[in-house]
Design an enzyme around this catalytic site. Structure first.
Site, PDB file in Angstrom:
ATOM      1  N   SER A 172      27.040 -70.047 -24.427  1.00 41.18           N
ATOM      2  CA  SER A 172      27.091 -68.626 -24.786  1.00 41.18           C
ATOM      3  C   SER A 172      28.365 -68.052 -24.189  1.00 41.18           C
ATOM      4  O   SER A 172      28.892 -68.592 -23.203  1.00 41.18           O
ATOM      5  CB  SER A 172      25.877 -67.900 -24.190  1.00 41.18           C
ATOM      6  OG  SER A 172      26.067 -66.503 -24.209  1.00 41.18           O
ATOM      7  N   TYR A 185      19.352 -65.760 -17.792  1.00 44.48           N
ATOM      8  CA  TYR A 185      20.025 -66.307 -18.981  1.00 44.48           C
ATOM      9  C   TYR A 185      21.491 -66.669 -18.667  1.00 44.48           C
ATOM     10  O   TYR A 185      21.962 -67.767 -18.977  1.00 44.48           O
ATOM     11  CB  TYR A 185      19.952 -65.280 -20.113  1.00 44.48           C
ATOM     12  CG  TYR A 185      20.542 -65.742 -21.422  1.00 44.48           C
ATOM     13  CD1 TYR A 185      19.790 -66.500 -22.309  1.00 44.48           C
ATOM     14  CD2 TYR A 185      21.847 -65.419 -21.774  1.00 44.48           C
ATOM     15  CE1 TYR A 185      20.325 -66.933 -23.510  1.00 44.48           C
ATOM     16  CE2 TYR A 185      22.398 -65.839 -22.971  1.00 44.48           C
ATOM     17  CZ  TYR A 185      21.633 -66.584 -23.840  1.00 44.48           C
ATOM     18  OH  TYR A 185      22.172 -67.016 -25.041  1.00 44.48           O
TER      19      TYR A 185
HETATM   20  C1  BGC Z   1      22.717 -63.893 -26.499  1.00 44.11           C
HETATM   21  C2  BGC Z   1      22.625 -62.715 -27.430  1.00 44.11           C
HETATM   22  C3  BGC Z   1      23.800 -61.785 -27.230  1.00 44.11           C
HETATM   23  C4  BGC Z   1      25.120 -62.537 -27.243  1.00 44.11           C
HETATM   24  C5  BGC Z   1      26.309 -61.640 -26.906  1.00 44.11           C
HETATM   25  C6  BGC Z   1      24.067 -64.550 -26.667  1.00 44.11           C
HETATM   26  O1  BGC Z   1      24.163 -65.675 -25.880  1.00 44.11           O
HETATM   27  O2  BGC Z   1      21.668 -64.812 -26.766  1.00 44.11           O
HETATM   28  O3  BGC Z   1      21.407 -62.015 -27.195  1.00 44.11           O
HETATM   29  O4  BGC Z   1      23.818 -60.822 -28.264  1.00 44.11           O
HETATM   30  O5  BGC Z   1      25.067 -63.610 -26.330  1.00 44.11           O
HETATM   31  O6  BGC Z   1      26.065 -60.839 -25.791  1.00 44.11           O
END
Ligand code: BGC
Length: 287
Positions: A172, A185
């Site tokens: 991410s 996360y």
């Molecule tokens: C998340 C999303 C988020 C995006 C940008 C991703 O890794 O799962 O919820 O919109 O990152 O912030």
């Protein structure tokens, strides 16, 4: 044993790509975790279109997994759904054993399964923390370990791929961008970055290629609130210089490229596919 070329560089197999997109992954066997929705679904379908046989892993949603399988089979390749929790060691080892029994081997793992359980840090429970770390990070560890074991057992089959195997870790932008209210996360994604790089370093000498994709805001169920009203979409766009939300296919196309020999010299890299989110657009007129 590790692999070394003794030929002069010009003679070394470059993994020259086929010109037909359909042929890019012909004969390869791919496993995509969390493949019954969002990025995983689009990626599983795209791998099938590129000629790979695909195992559609999921944990809840039998019908949605079967629908993905049906769609993949329309490309004329094999596909089946396999229910397994990627954070459960026994379920992961059984999933890989079955794939080897059914399809012969594993050439491509897309380590995609992931979840969010957001909370203000002082309200975050240990259960919230563990739920996210166990799927997003431990799940990637368990699946990558089984895939690498199979890649090492089988070795390189030159008619299939220049590499002994490929792993694509779904990271991410939050492996780089801190995210208040999402500490579990963001920590999982930061962890994926160093997991990916450490094992890429360890197994590159065996011609195993491990890379990550770091998606930005992609239109999927994980972040519906960020795009499903005009107000939310407008404020999201303040973070995306390219001026549009990402679509699952933007990530799927990148995954196909990372899985095929066109990217044969890419090892241990994170590709940010984010419409410029990591360009820190807040600094365009500030700072
Ligand atoms: C998340 C999303 C988020 C995006 C940008 C991703 O890794 O799962 O919820 O919109 O990152 O912030």
């Amino acid at each position: 044993m590790t692999v070394q070329d003794t030929k002069a560089p010009a003679e070394v197999r470059s993994g020259a790509p086929d010109t037909e997109p359909r042929q890019l992954l012909r004969g390869q066997k791919a496993l995509v975790t969390g493949a019954n929705s969002g990025i995983g679904k689009a990626t599983a379908i795209a791998l099938g279109r590129a000629g790979a046989d695909v195992v559609v892993n999921y944990v809840v949603g039998d019908d949605s997994a079967e629908a993905v399988v049906e769609e993949i089979r329309r490309s004329g390749v094999k596909a089946y759904a396999h229910r397994a929790d990627v954070s459960n060691e026994d379920q992961v080892t059984q999933m890989f054993a079955k794939m080897v029994a059914e399809l012969g081997t594993v050439d491509i793992l897309v380590n995609n399964a992931g979840r969010q359980k957001d909370a203000k840090f002082t309200d975050m429970t240990l259960a919230d923390w563990n739920a996210v770390i166990s799927v997003n990070l431990t799940g990637q560890f368990l699946c990558a370990r089984e895939a690498v074991r199979e890649f090492l057992r089988r070795g390189i089959v030159p008619s299939v791929s220049a590499a002994a195997g490929k792993i694509i870790c779904m990271s991410s932008v939050h492996e780089r961008i801190p995210w208040a209210g999402h500490a579990n996360y963001a920590a999982s994604k930061g962890g994926i970055m160093m997991l990916m790089k450490s094992i890429a370093q360890e197994f590159a000498p065996h011609r195993i290629r491990i890379n990550s994709i770091a998606p930005g805001a992609i239109r999927t169920p994980i972040n519906t609130e960020a795009w499903n009203t005009p107000e939310a979409y407008h404020s999201l766009m303040a973070l995306v210089p390219y001026g549009r939300i990402g679509e699952p296919d933007d990530i799927a196309r990148t995954a196909v490229w990372l899985a095929c020999d066109e990217s044969d010299y890419l090892v241990g890299a994170t590709l940010f596919v984010d419409g410029g989110m990591t360009l820190y657009p807040g600094f365009t007129e500030n700072g």
